[in-house]
Design a protein around this motif. Structure first.
Motif, PDB file in Angstrom:
ATOM      1  N   TYR A  94       0.830  -1.206   0.000  1.00  0.00           N
ATOM      2  CA  TYR A  94       0.000   0.000   0.000  1.00  0.00           C
ATOM      3  C   TYR A  94       0.865   1.257   0.000  1.00  0.00           C
ATOM      4  O   TYR A  94       0.622   2.195  -0.778  1.00  0.00           O
ATOM      5  N   GLN A  95       1.862   1.287   0.871  1.00  0.00           N
ATOM      6  CA  GLN A  95       2.715   2.462   0.958  1.00  0.00           C
ATOM      7  C   GLN A  95       3.467   2.706  -0.341  1.00  0.00           C
ATOM      8  O   GLN A  95       3.696   3.854  -0.727  1.00  0.00           O
ATOM      9  N   VAL A 128       0.055   3.186  -3.226  1.00  0.00           N
ATOM     10  CA  VAL A 128      -1.037   4.137  -2.976  1.00  0.00           C
ATOM     11  C   VAL A 128      -0.559   5.360  -2.203  1.00  0.00           C
ATOM     12  O   VAL A 128      -1.020   6.484  -2.477  1.00  0.00           O
ATOM     13  N   GLY A 129       0.331   5.160  -1.251  1.00  0.00           N
ATOM     14  CA  GLY A 129       0.759   6.247  -0.375  1.00  0.00           C
ATOM     15  C   GLY A 129       1.046   7.563  -1.072  1.00  0.00           C
ATOM     16  O   GLY A 129       0.490   8.614  -0.690  1.00  0.00           O
ATOM     17  N   ASN A 157      -0.078   8.739  -3.703  1.00  0.00           N
ATOM     18  CA  ASN A 157      -1.230   9.235  -4.463  1.00  0.00           C
ATOM     19  C   ASN A 157      -2.410   9.658  -3.600  1.00  0.00           C
ATOM     20  O   ASN A 157      -3.415  10.125  -4.130  1.00  0.00           O
ATOM     21  N   VAL A 158      -2.312   9.491  -2.280  1.00  0.00           N
ATOM     22  CA  VAL A 158      -3.456   9.760  -1.412  1.00  0.00           C
ATOM     23  C   VAL A 158      -3.993  11.190  -1.562  1.00  0.00           C
ATOM     24  O   VAL A 158      -5.207  11.382  -1.680  1.00  0.00           O
ATOM     25  N   LYS A 210      -8.024  12.085  -3.043  1.00  0.00           N
ATOM     26  CA  LYS A 210      -9.074  12.731  -2.256  1.00  0.00           C
ATOM     27  C   LYS A 210      -9.739  13.886  -2.996  1.00  0.00           C
ATOM     28  O   LYS A 210     -10.648  14.530  -2.469  1.00  0.00           O
ATOM     29  N   TYR A 226     -14.168   8.801  -2.913  1.00  0.00           N
ATOM     30  CA  TYR A 226     -13.089   7.849  -2.650  1.00  0.00           C
ATOM     31  C   TYR A 226     -13.113   7.414  -1.197  1.00  0.00           C
ATOM     32  O   TYR A 226     -13.161   8.233  -0.286  1.00  0.00           O
ATOM     33  N   GLU A 261     -11.942   3.722   1.431  1.00  0.00           N
ATOM     34  CA  GLU A 261     -11.349   2.393   1.473  1.00  0.00           C
ATOM     35  C   GLU A 261     -11.808   1.618   2.701  1.00  0.00           C
ATOM     36  O   GLU A 261     -12.029   2.196   3.755  1.00  0.00           O
ATOM     37  N   SER A 269     -11.986   4.191   5.893  1.00  0.00           N
ATOM     38  CA  SER A 269     -11.183   5.405   5.773  1.00  0.00           C
ATOM     39  C   SER A 269     -11.994   6.684   5.905  1.00  0.00           C
ATOM     40  O   SER A 269     -11.423   7.753   6.100  1.00  0.00           O
TER      41      SER A 269
END
Length: 256
Positions: free
Chosen positions: A25-26, A29-30, A32-33, A37, A47, A49, A216
């Motif tokens: 994930y890190q 995705v990390g 791109n967080v 949003k 969005y 999770e 989330s």
């Protein structure tokens, strides 16, 4: 490597599973967080999770196995798709409408394959599609074979939920739909005069709680729903219902 070989019989320890998921994930995705949003508020494209702990519970309670097929309709960044395939070895498919989460999901899958090679562990097949779940020919091909279908529909517009329901008629007996909002009008009364001819009456529904930190989009707990296809049970209940409540009007499903 001997330890990893042992996991083939005993299953991967949850701590190892969660570490691989977090590393992946890190990496994918990390970064791109912040951009993920940037969505249209109060729409079906918001969005959000499911956290790995809640996904782990859902995957475990539905008894996914290596020979199972898992579908995620509205799969976002693909986090549950990759977790299901890593946790159980099952084949997983996800479809996502929004281009940015769909792109991140593709990276998530590729990074998971790399991470599994590094750890020396197996992962089931993972397939992603960028597109509309309602128009997807692939969804139509797979849904009749699916063992578990996840629909994170907490913020779906009612029109989208209604449009999804007819697709569930193709599900096989015993298949399970997991959702954050129910697809039935009442989970306490399976067959009533109001819903006796409704699509959702084929479901036997269980309501389960989730706790703070499971999603989330908020700090509070909530509820999710397991809809198990039980046509045999529905047929028996409907037969009994019709004997107790004879109707003089024709069913809304009958031909005219």
């Amino acid at each position: 490597m001997a330890t990893v070989d042992k996991w083939e019989q005993t299953g991967m320890p949850e701590k190892v599973l969660m570490r691989i998921i977090e590393e992946n994930y890190q990496r994918a995705v990390g970064p791109n967080v912040p951009s993920l949003k940037q969505y249209e508020a109060f729409s079906s494209t918001v969005y959000g999770e499911l956290m790995p702990s809640l996904a782990h519970e859902m995957i475990s309670i539905t008894n996914l196995r290596e020979d199972s097929l898992f579908l995620d309709l509205g799969s976002g960044v693909g986090n549950v798709v990759v977790q299901a395939s890593l946790q159980t070895g099952c084949k997983s498919y996800g479809v996502e409408l929004m281009p940015h989460p769909a792109r991140v999901a593709r990276d998530m899958v590729e990074q998971m394959k790399i991470r599994c090679r590094m750890w020396g562990v197996n992962v089931g097949g993972m397939e992603l599609e960028e597109g509309d779940m309602l128009q997807s020919k692939r969804v139509d091909e797979l849904i009749s074979k699916a063992d578990v279908v996840l629909v994170d529909n907490k913020v779906f517009e009612e029109s989208l939920n209604e449009a999804l329901r007819p697709k569930f008629l193709d599900l096989k007996e015993g298949a399970i739909v997991i959702s954050l909002s129910p697809f039935v009008s009442s989970i306490n009364a399976r067959v009533t005069m109001r819903n006796v001819d409704d699509i959702s009456a084929i479901f036997d529904v269980t309501e389960r709680p989730y706790h703070s930190g499971s999603v989330s989009w908020g700090n509070n707990g909530g509820t999710y729903y397991l809809h198990r296809v039980d046509r045999e049970g529905y047929a028996k209940i409907k037969e009994k219902f019709d004997s107790l409540h004879p109707r003089t009007f024709r069913s809304s499903r009958s031909r005219k």
